[in-house]
Design an enzyme around this catalytic site. Structure first.
Site, PDB file in Angstrom:
ATOM      1  CD  GLU A  84      -3.576  -8.819 -27.011  1.00  0.00           C
ATOM      2  OE1 GLU A  84      -3.259  -8.760 -28.212  1.00  0.00           O
ATOM      3  OE2 GLU A  84      -4.501  -8.141 -26.512  1.00  0.00           O
ATOM      4  CG  HIS A 108     -10.874  -1.987 -22.151  1.00  0.00           C
ATOM      5  ND1 HIS A 108     -12.232  -1.841 -21.909  1.00  0.00           N
ATOM      6  CD2 HIS A 108     -10.705  -3.273 -22.547  1.00  0.00           C
ATOM      7  CE1 HIS A 108     -12.846  -2.984 -22.170  1.00  0.00           C
ATOM      8  NE2 HIS A 108     -11.944  -3.865 -22.546  1.00  0.00           N
ATOM      9  CG  ASP A 191     -15.351  -1.284 -24.846  1.00  0.00           C
ATOM     10  OD1 ASP A 191     -15.592  -0.265 -25.524  1.00  0.00           O
ATOM     11  OD2 ASP A 191     -14.392  -2.034 -25.085  1.00  0.00           O
ATOM     12  CD  GLU A 231     -26.075   1.722 -51.395  1.00  0.00           C
ATOM     13  OE1 GLU A 231     -27.098   1.941 -50.716  1.00  0.00           O
ATOM     14  OE2 GLU A 231     -26.096   1.461 -52.600  1.00  0.00           O
ATOM     15  CB  SER A 252     -36.454   6.353 -50.696  1.00  0.00           C
ATOM     16  OG  SER A 252     -36.337   4.968 -50.397  1.00  0.00           O
TER      17      SER A 252
END
Length: 340
Positions: A84, A108, A191, A231, A252
């Site tokens: 900006e 960028h 992006d 987590e 699991s």
């Protein structure tokens, strides 16, 4: 579409050798590019407005100047100020001091792709975009490797823009692990989409919705925080290391079965339709214009969004829980605060 990965041995021309390099901005990416290039033997100066970043650059041993003076001294200029701010910095400080035959780089493509910055035809325009925040670009360099990056030769006035981009990527350590050639359009649009739909916007909205679902069903907020946010890092780290396969091999059977049967109930065809609308807003320039308009108006929307996010219950609970988990903090966080 297949892409080619380039490495240090593919950088055949030392295009930066003997050139004066000016890094504009000394924030997260700026300090990393400047220090890595200096450690690679290049002649680097810093251009930044007076303030904390100016003082920090001098403390780190760089010749530091106001932006216009740095540009006037340099052959290759890399603009690493926030998106900006780049347009005003370019118009006020860079453009009046930009020499014919010099090279102007970005990490960028926002301002070039959406037309907020227009560079004279006698100047090279390139991009080197590391796929990591600045503190990791610096840390991995000092550890002897680096981070992947994208590079672009956008405007090839001298015939050397591509060579300059590749040598820059080599100088900051990215070519050690691989660099990919792309375009300003592709880098910018992908992006922004990744940030908005998945990495930042999509992820935080998913976590918040999961937290609210549990707490509205009268589950404890602290437990909900652990299940839907804490987590997350464990799962993302597994995907980072070995994709979906390693993640699913590591959880699991119950979790894996739930993954397959429930994921499509959450990320439905309707969600994908919304993702396409998000991409369309990016491609059309609507998002960019909304962002720029908000900045020019004094950031009323961004300020309101930040205030609302700060007051989320999950943020308050998380802040308290993390006090008892010092392992969630790292030196990298300190580095990011110093150079942001």
């Amino acid at each position: 579409m297949a892409v080619t990965m380039y490495y240090e041995e593919d950088v055949e021309v030392a295009a930066l050798a003997g050139k004066k390099i000016a890094v504009i901005g000394y924030g997260s990416q700026g300090h990393a590019h400047a220090q890595n290039l200096r450690d690679s033997g290049h002649d680097v100066i810093i251009g930044v407005r007076q303030g904390k970043s100016f003082d920090r650059a001098k403390e780190d041993g760089f010749e530091t100047f106001e932006v216009g003076e740095a540009v006037a001294k340099a052959d290759v200029i890399m603009v690493l100020a926030p998106d900006e701010l780049q347009q005003s910095i370019y118009e006020e400080d860079i453009k009046p001091n930009l020499k014919s035959g010099s090279a102007l780089g970005f990490a960028h493509g926002f301002n070039i792709h959406f037309g907020y910055i227009e560079v004279p035809e006698d100047v090279d325009v390139f991009m080197v975009a590391p796929k990591a925040p600045g503190h990791l670009v610096r840390r991995t360099f000092t550890e002897g490797f680096g981070t992947p990056a994208l590079f672009v030769s956008h405007q090839n006035a001298t015939g050397h823009a591509r060579e300059i981009a590749m040598d820059w990527a080599k100088g900051i350590g990215c070519a050690r692990v691989g660099i990919i050639e792309t375009t300003f359009k592709e880098e910018t649009e992908e992006d922004l989409f990744g940030e908005q739909a998945v990495l930042c916007g999509g992820l935080t909205a998913l976590v918040e919705a999961g937290f609210e679902t549990l707490t509205e069903a009268r589950y404890a907020g602290e437990l909900a925080y652990f299940e839907v946010l804490h987590e997350m890092k464990l799962i993302v780290d597994l995907m980072y290391e070995g994709g979906f396969t390693k993640m699913r091999q590591s959880i699991s059977n119950t979790a894996e079965f739930g993954d397959y049967v429930t994921g499509p109930r959450i990320i439905t065809d309707e969600v994908k339709k919304n993702m396409k609308l998000v991409l369309a807003d990016i491609q059309s320039g609507k998002f960019a214009q909304d962002f720029v308009d908000d900045f020019k108006a004094g950031r009323p929307k961004l300020t309101a969004y930040r205030e609302a996010a700060k007051n989320l219950e999950i943020e308050k609970i998380g802040a308290e829980l993390r006090k008892a988990m010092p392992f969630t903090q790292s030196g990298d966080d300190d580095a990011f605060k110093i150079y942001q």
